[in-house]
Design an enzyme around this catalytic site. Structure first.
Site, PDB file in Angstrom:
ATOM      1  N   TRP A 102      -1.504   3.769  -0.549  1.00 26.48           N
ATOM      2  CA  TRP A 102      -0.729   4.336   0.544  1.00 26.48           C
ATOM      3  C   TRP A 102       0.230   5.364  -0.071  1.00 26.48           C
ATOM      4  O   TRP A 102       1.135   5.000  -0.814  1.00 26.48           O
ATOM      5  CB  TRP A 102       0.067   3.262   1.288  1.00 26.48           C
ATOM      6  CG  TRP A 102       0.803   3.821   2.498  1.00 26.48           C
ATOM      7  CD1 TRP A 102       1.785   4.755   2.515  1.00 26.48           C
ATOM      8  CD2 TRP A 102       0.593   3.464   3.865  1.00 26.48           C
ATOM      9  NE1 TRP A 102       2.204   5.029   3.786  1.00 26.48           N
ATOM     10  CE2 TRP A 102       1.488   4.243   4.644  1.00 26.48           C
ATOM     11  CE3 TRP A 102      -0.267   2.564   4.506  1.00 26.48           C
ATOM     12  CZ2 TRP A 102       1.553   4.141   6.035  1.00 26.48           C
ATOM     13  CZ3 TRP A 102      -0.197   2.468   5.882  1.00 26.48           C
ATOM     14  CH2 TRP A 102       0.698   3.242   6.640  1.00 26.48           C
ATOM     15  N   GLU A 115       0.160   4.239  -7.589  1.00 28.58           N
ATOM     16  CA  GLU A 115       1.409   3.489  -7.707  1.00 28.58           C
ATOM     17  C   GLU A 115       1.272   2.490  -8.860  1.00 28.58           C
ATOM     18  O   GLU A 115       0.224   1.863  -8.999  1.00 28.58           O
ATOM     19  CB  GLU A 115       1.687   2.689  -6.438  1.00 28.58           C
ATOM     20  CG  GLU A 115       1.849   3.488  -5.170  1.00 28.58           C
ATOM     21  CD  GLU A 115       1.877   2.563  -3.964  1.00 28.58           C
ATOM     22  OE1 GLU A 115       2.985   2.133  -3.565  1.00 28.58           O
ATOM     23  OE2 GLU A 115       0.798   2.268  -3.418  1.00 28.58           O
ATOM     24  N   ASP A 163       3.276   7.620  -8.316  1.00 24.43           N
ATOM     25  CA  ASP A 163       4.084   7.505  -7.109  1.00 24.43           C
ATOM     26  C   ASP A 163       4.957   6.260  -7.263  1.00 24.43           C
ATOM     27  O   ASP A 163       4.509   5.142  -7.068  1.00 24.43           O
ATOM     28  CB  ASP A 163       3.155   7.385  -5.893  1.00 24.43           C
ATOM     29  CG  ASP A 163       3.901   7.190  -4.581  1.00 24.43           C
ATOM     30  OD1 ASP A 163       5.146   7.051  -4.593  1.00 24.43           O
ATOM     31  OD2 ASP A 163       3.230   7.153  -3.528  1.00 24.43           O
ATOM     32  N   GLN A 172       8.553   3.009  -4.445  1.00 22.91           N
ATOM     33  CA  GLN A 172       9.153   1.682  -4.292  1.00 22.91           C
ATOM     34  C   GLN A 172       9.522   1.026  -5.613  1.00 22.91           C
ATOM     35  O   GLN A 172      10.323   0.094  -5.640  1.00 22.91           O
ATOM     36  CB  GLN A 172       8.194   0.773  -3.514  1.00 22.91           C
ATOM     37  CG  GLN A 172       7.940   1.252  -2.097  1.00 22.91           C
ATOM     38  CD  GLN A 172       7.205   0.238  -1.263  1.00 22.91           C
ATOM     39  OE1 GLN A 172       7.368  -0.971  -1.435  1.00 22.91           O
ATOM     40  NE2 GLN A 172       6.394   0.704  -0.340  1.00 22.91           N
ATOM     41  N   LYS A 216      11.890   6.656  -1.576  1.00 23.58           N
ATOM     42  CA  LYS A 216      12.618   5.548  -0.979  1.00 23.58           C
ATOM     43  C   LYS A 216      13.870   5.100  -1.748  1.00 23.58           C
ATOM     44  O   LYS A 216      14.984   5.182  -1.251  1.00 23.58           O
ATOM     45  CB  LYS A 216      11.677   4.361  -0.819  1.00 23.58           C
ATOM     46  CG  LYS A 216      10.551   4.565   0.168  1.00 23.58           C
ATOM     47  CD  LYS A 216       9.617   3.368   0.140  1.00 23.58           C
ATOM     48  CE  LYS A 216       8.435   3.509   1.074  1.00 23.58           C
ATOM     49  NZ  LYS A 216       8.785   3.428   2.500  1.00 23.58           N
ATOM     50  N   ARG A 248       5.445  -9.050   1.440  1.00 21.07           N
ATOM     51  CA  ARG A 248       6.107  -8.171   0.472  1.00 21.07           C
ATOM     52  C   ARG A 248       7.582  -8.556   0.442  1.00 21.07           C
ATOM     53  O   ARG A 248       8.277  -8.439   1.456  1.00 21.07           O
ATOM     54  CB  ARG A 248       5.962  -6.701   0.879  1.00 21.07           C
ATOM     55  CG  ARG A 248       4.564  -6.185   0.803  1.00 21.07           C
ATOM     56  CD  ARG A 248       4.530  -4.670   0.937  1.00 21.07           C
ATOM     57  NE  ARG A 248       4.867  -4.217   2.271  1.00 21.07           N
ATOM     58  CZ  ARG A 248       5.039  -2.930   2.587  1.00 21.07           C
ATOM     59  NH1 ARG A 248       4.930  -2.006   1.659  1.00 21.07           N
ATOM     60  NH2 ARG A 248       5.324  -2.579   3.824  1.00 21.07           N
TER      61      ARG A 248
END
Length: 434
Positions: free
Chosen positions: A134, A207, A240, A243, A269, A403
């Protein structure tokens, strides 16, 4: 009163994915959000996995108030001191090779810019990403997103290829002793990529821990081998860390565990601690090639001083409060509690992640590993009733994965209270099924 609110929401709002949490939120502070009845809800998602300093952090409040009153937004061709200072401070936290910063606002926007840079710098157009990825909802980022949202919109951007995500719990790639054989999986994945490629491999965008993909942590050694395989093909590696950056995993950046620096790093984020701030950081060499080839990413909010001021404050608080070390310590406590749940309950199939980004996968039973969608929804509702907000990822072929990503400023007591609620909810829902 709440029924009228939701009736108006149904009448006036575009539905953009899933349903809303059935509480009207009035305010937020620290590790809690509060509904209009004044009920406290412990926030185990840090907003949208972003508010690493908690809600309404006094330093952020002061910075925003000051910046809005003095220097918030400029013509995109103007430059202010906070932007340059952020570039200086941010690159100082990174490997020496990552020396050039582009300041933006959202994660999708940062990934969009990184993809364009990779294509321009290499002269190629193919982007490889995980099959559970994502990376955002804009065109290029969405084309590199394989976990959801691909159907019904016409053809995605050409040249996007999928690599199998190394999910140790469910991967069919096994060594003779039953352990996850990620090396064979990665070799197989790139063999497929090579066969699909039109000979124009530009970059691999991944990620370090897939979040929306189900908290899939790359095995130790995976990232280094992936970088080698990219180098062999003349591809750039884009990480990426929307998070995982800025302390979430117990290190300032998740890639530090593997000692592998990307060619391009995207941040979002956590960089804004809940406010819209994002950045792309790359090497001087890549930036020079892109500049020579007329790189264009001239947006309304590029190099906004307000975004820079917020990010500088986030870096200040992280350093002052040693939040990466704190996340590592609290993450150890969290892992201990979650692993105990796995031992105790047949429906807790797997626990994974690092620091204060961890996942709990619910299944029908440990032997079958059958997805437990209904159970996940029921536990989510039970947690909310007890005062805990949890987010569950439900993807085809996988169970419901919670999560868990609370603010890095959460107290030890609050962390334990949240896990206590999760356990009570699992137990209550599990008992109701029999």
């Amino acid at each position: 009163m709440d029924s009228a609110f939701w009736d108006d929401a149904d009448r006036l709002l575009v539905r953009y994915g899933g349903g809303f949490t059935p509480r009207v939120i009035e305010r937020a502070a620290g590790a809690y959000v509060y509904d209009r009845q004044g009920r406290a809800i412990l926030d185990f998602t840090s907003g949208q996995m972003s508010a690493i300093l908690g809600h309404a952090h006094p330093d952020i409040v002061a910075t925003v108030s000051s910046a809005v009153a003095s220097l918030d937004h400029l013509f995109s061709g103007m430059l202010s001191a906070p932007v340059l200072e952020l570039a200086r401070r941010l690159t100082a936290t990174l490997p020496e090779s990552l020396a050039k910063m582009l300041l933006l606002t959202t994660g999708a926007e940062a990934n969009e810019a990184a993809i364009k840079m990779a294509k321009l710098a290499t002269g190629r157009f193919e982007i490889v990403s995980f099959d559970r990825s994502w990376h955002g909802m804009t065109q290029g980022a969405a084309a590199a997103t394989f976990s959801a949202g691909r159907r019904g919109y016409g053809p995605p951007m050409p040249g996007n290829l999928a690599l199998p995500a190394p999910n140790a719990y469910r991967s069919p790639f096994r060594s003779s002793d039953g352990s996850h054989d990620w090396e064979a999986e990665l070799d197989y994945g790139f063999a497929l990529v090579d066969r699909q490629s039109a000979g124009s491999l530009a970059a691999c965008l991944i990620e370090p821990i897939l979040s929306s993909g189900g908290i899939i942590d790359l095995p130790p050694g995976y990232l280094r081998r992936l970088k080698e395989m990219c180098d062999e093909r003349g591809m750039l590696l884009i990480l990426d860390e929307a998070q995982t950056a800025l302390g979430r995993t117990g290190l300032m950046y998740a890639f530090e565990r593997d000692g592998v620096a990307p060619d391009i790093l995207t941040l979002s984020k956590t960089l804004g601690a809940g406010l819209p701030v994002a950045a792309v950081v790359t090497t001087a060499e890549i930036e020079q090639v892109c500049h020579d080839r007329d790189f264009l990413f001239y947006t309304t909010h590029v190099s906004d001083p307000l975004a820079a001021a917020v990010a500088l404050t986030v870096l200040d608080v992280i350093e002052r409060e040693s939040l990466p070390r704190r996340a590592a310590t609290l993450g150890g406590l969290l892992a201990e509690r979650l692993l105990a749940l796995r031992e105790e309950y047949e429906v807790v199939g797997d626990v994974r992640g690092r620091g204060l980004l961890q996942g709990v996968e619910l299944v029908e039973d440990k032997k079958s590993k059958a997805p437990a969608d209904a159970l996940g929804k029921a536990v989510t509702s039970a947690c909310l009733e007890r005062g805990l907000h949890m987010n569950i990822v439900q993807l085809p072929g996988m169970g419901g994965i919670f999560r868990i990503a609370p603010p890095l400023t959460i107290s030890e007591d609050e962390l334990h209270a949240g896990v206590d609620i999760l356990e009570a909810s699992i137990k209550a829902v599990h008992l109701r099924r029999f």
